[in-house]
Design a protein around this motif. Structure first.
Motif, mmCIF file in Angstrom:
data_model
loop_
_atom_site.group_PDB
_atom_site.id
_atom_site.type_symbol
_atom_site.label_atom_id
_atom_site.label_comp_id
_atom_site.label_asym_id
_atom_site.label_seq_id
_atom_site.Cartn_x
_atom_site.Cartn_y
_atom_site.Cartn_z
ATOM 1 N N SER A 1 17.633 57.529 95.038
ATOM 2 C CA SER A 1 17.747 58.856 94.428
ATOM 3 C C SER A 1 16.605 59.171 93.466
ATOM 4 N N THR A 2 15.818 58.165 93.128
ATOM 5 C CA THR A 2 14.921 58.312 91.981
ATOM 6 C C THR A 2 13.455 58.106 92.383
ATOM 7 N N ASP A 3 12.588 58.960 91.822
ATOM 8 C CA ASP A 3 11.154 58.878 92.138
ATOM 9 C C ASP A 3 10.453 57.827 91.278
ATOM 10 N N ILE A 4 10.772 57.862 89.979
ATOM 11 C CA ILE A 4 10.087 56.946 89.050
ATOM 12 C C ILE A 4 11.116 56.311 88.119
ATOM 13 N N ILE A 5 11.025 54.987 87.975
ATOM 14 C CA ILE A 5 11.812 54.278 86.952
ATOM 15 C C ILE A 5 10.817 53.719 85.944
ATOM 16 N N TYR B 1 16.105 44.097 91.601
ATOM 17 C CA TYR B 1 16.791 44.485 92.846
ATOM 18 C C TYR B 1 17.478 45.847 92.672
ATOM 19 N N GLU B 2 18.024 46.034 91.483
ATOM 20 C CA GLU B 2 18.699 47.316 91.193
ATOM 21 C C GLU B 2 17.680 48.468 91.188
ATOM 22 N N PHE B 3 16.500 48.232 90.635
ATOM 23 C CA PHE B 3 15.457 49.276 90.642
ATOM 24 C C PHE B 3 15.105 49.624 92.095
ATOM 25 N N ALA B 4 14.974 48.585 92.926
ATOM 26 C CA ALA B 4 14.602 48.805 94.328
ATOM 27 C C ALA B 4 15.703 49.583 95.051
ATOM 28 N N ARG B 5 16.949 49.333 94.693
ATOM 29 C CA ARG B 5 18.053 50.073 95.329
ATOM 30 C C ARG B 5 17.991 51.557 94.978
ATOM 31 N N VAL B 6 17.761 51.833 93.689
ATOM 32 C CA VAL B 6 17.839 53.203 93.176
ATOM 33 C C VAL B 6 16.606 54.039 93.565
ATOM 34 N N LEU B 7 15.464 53.379 93.711
ATOM 35 C CA LEU B 7 14.226 54.129 94.000
ATOM 36 C C LEU B 7 14.175 54.632 95.436
ATOM 37 N N ASN C 1 8.545 54.390 98.415
ATOM 38 C CA ASN C 1 7.303 54.789 97.740
ATOM 39 C C ASN C 1 7.491 55.182 96.270
ATOM 40 N N GLY C 2 8.727 55.105 95.775
ATOM 41 C CA GLY C 2 8.970 55.377 94.361
ATOM 42 C C GLY C 2 8.314 54.306 93.488
ATOM 43 N N LEU C 3 8.109 54.648 92.222
ATOM 44 C CA LEU C 3 7.358 53.739 91.340
ATOM 45 C C LEU C 3 8.213 53.154 90.216
ATOM 46 N N VAL C 4 7.928 51.909 89.899
ATOM 47 C CA VAL C 4 8.457 51.288 88.677
ATOM 48 C C VAL C 4 7.292 51.181 87.710
ATOM 49 N N VAL C 5 7.494 51.647 86.486
ATOM 50 C CA VAL C 5 6.409 51.637 85.497
ATOM 51 C C VAL C 5 6.865 50.776 84.319
ATOM 52 N N ILE C 6 6.281 49.601 84.225
ATOM 53 C CA ILE C 6 6.702 48.656 83.176
ATOM 54 C C ILE C 6 5.614 48.546 82.107
ATOM 55 N N SER D 1 -0.518 44.923 74.947
ATOM 56 C CA SER D 1 0.447 45.614 75.805
ATOM 57 C C SER D 1 -0.048 45.643 77.247
ATOM 58 N N THR D 2 0.842 45.308 78.157
ATOM 59 C CA THR D 2 0.461 45.302 79.574
ATOM 60 C C THR D 2 1.231 46.380 80.321
ATOM 61 N N LEU D 3 0.509 47.047 81.201
ATOM 62 C CA LEU D 3 1.134 48.055 82.052
ATOM 63 C C LEU D 3 1.147 47.542 83.486
ATOM 64 N N ILE D 4 2.312 47.580 84.098
ATOM 65 C CA ILE D 4 2.426 47.200 85.517
ATOM 66 C C ILE D 4 3.062 48.373 86.253
ATOM 67 N N ILE D 5 2.406 48.802 87.302
ATOM 68 C CA ILE D 5 3.020 49.833 88.148
ATOM 69 C C ILE D 5 3.246 49.202 89.523
ATOM 70 N N ALA D 6 4.489 49.302 90.003
ATOM 71 C CA ALA D 6 4.815 48.731 91.311
ATOM 72 C C ALA D 6 5.438 49.817 92.180
ATOM 73 N N ARG D 7 5.229 49.677 93.471
ATOM 74 C CA ARG D 7 5.740 50.684 94.414
ATOM 75 C C ARG D 7 6.810 50.066 95.300
ATOM 76 N N LYS D 8 7.885 50.806 95.499
ATOM 77 C CA LYS D 8 8.914 50.304 96.426
ATOM 78 C C LYS D 8 8.393 50.444 97.854
ATOM 79 N N VAL D 9 8.369 49.319 98.545
ATOM 80 C CA VAL D 9 7.792 49.356 99.902
ATOM 81 C C VAL D 9 8.891 49.625 100.929
#
Ligand SMILES: C[S@@+](CC[C@H](N)C(=O)[O-])C[C@H]1O[C@@H](n2cnc3c(N)ncnc32)[C@H](O)[C@@H]1O
Length: 236
Positions: free
Chosen positions: A117-121, A138-144, A147-152, A228-236
């Motif tokens: 349901s979600t574009d960006i977490i 795993y929960e982020f991957a379920r909700v995204l 191609n949605g992004l996780v921004v840590i 501070s580290t930024l990690i952006i990951a994409r749901k494949v």
């Protein structure tokens, strides 16, 4: 009380003083880290209409503020943004600042959001506090959406090898707990911060855990003397 409950209770305890402590302790540089995280994520996502952003471990809402601001600056329409955190105290502060935003009491590993349901977490300075971290990925991957992004954004563990690393170490281990303790009257919370960073993963190991959950890191960068580290990951 279990480890996770203790962490949440500590955030409830400092919630009223969190914003002021944050501004003083980071000397305002967190603003530039947040700016970059939002700007880069929008660039990577490449859409000018976004259905849903979920800011997990939203705390007092700082990151949501930045998402809305940077979206406006870049003429990106965000239809819905939601803040999620298990600390009601932190979210009470957020609600006052952002009355139009929806906030949900939940932990990162079990979020009441629909699948795909979600574009960006986003999760800023929060993943360190999530005891069930791999479950959360795993929960982020379920909700995204695909191609949605996780921004840590996170203070990840550094191998200490330069004089500057020792300087930042001194600040984090000696100055920060004293100052943070004075401002919030809770020194324990600001001793927990450097300890939790030391106990945390390196960026490489964090990326491995993300991959394991089907979230492919596409961008990693450490800012401001590797603090501070930024990690952006994409749901494949
Ligand atoms: C250091 S604050 C960061 C707040 C905000 N994201 C920011 O950038 O200022 C960490 C937040 O993580 C939250 N937290 C702790 N355990 C969590 C969990 N299991 N899932 C999600 N959030 C959690 C805390 O309640 C707290 O609000």
């Amino acid at each position: 009380m279990g480890k996770q409950e203790k962490i949440v209770s500590m955030f409830n305890d400092i919630s009223g003083k969190y914003d002021i402590a944050n501004r003083v302790l980071s000397m305002g540089i967190d603003k530039s880290w947040r700016n970059k995280a939002c700007k880069l994520a929008f660039d990577f996502y490449g859409k000018n209409r976004i259905e849903k952003i979920a800011d997990v471990a939203c705390g007092t809402g700082d990151m949501i503020d930045f998402w809305l601001k940077i979206a406006k600056q870049n003429r990106i329409e965000v239809e819905n943004i939601v803040g999620i955190d298990p600390s009601v105290g932190m979210m009470d502060v957020a609600k006052k600042k952002l009355p139009e935003v929806e906030f949900i009491e939940a932990g990162a590993a079990n979020m009441p959001l629909e699948s795909e349901s979600t574009d960006i977490i986003s999760i800023s300075y929060g993943i360190r506090n999530v005891v069930q971290r791999q479950e959360a990925f795993y929960e982020f991957a379920r909700v995204l959406k695909t191609n949605g992004l996780v921004v840590i954004s996170e203070f990840t563990k550094n191998e200490k090898n330069s004089p500057i690393d020792y300087l930042t170490d001194f600040y984090m281990n000696k100055i920060l707990p004293t100052l943070g303790g004075m401002i919030t009257k809770n020194k324990e919370a600001y001793t927990y911060l450097p300890n939790s960073i030391d106990e945390f993963l390196t960026t490489d190991n964090l990326c491995k855990e993300l991959k394991e959950a089907g979230l492919e890191p596409i961008y990693t960068k450490a800012f401001s003397m590797n603090i501070s580290t930024l990690i952006i990951a994409r749901k494949v």
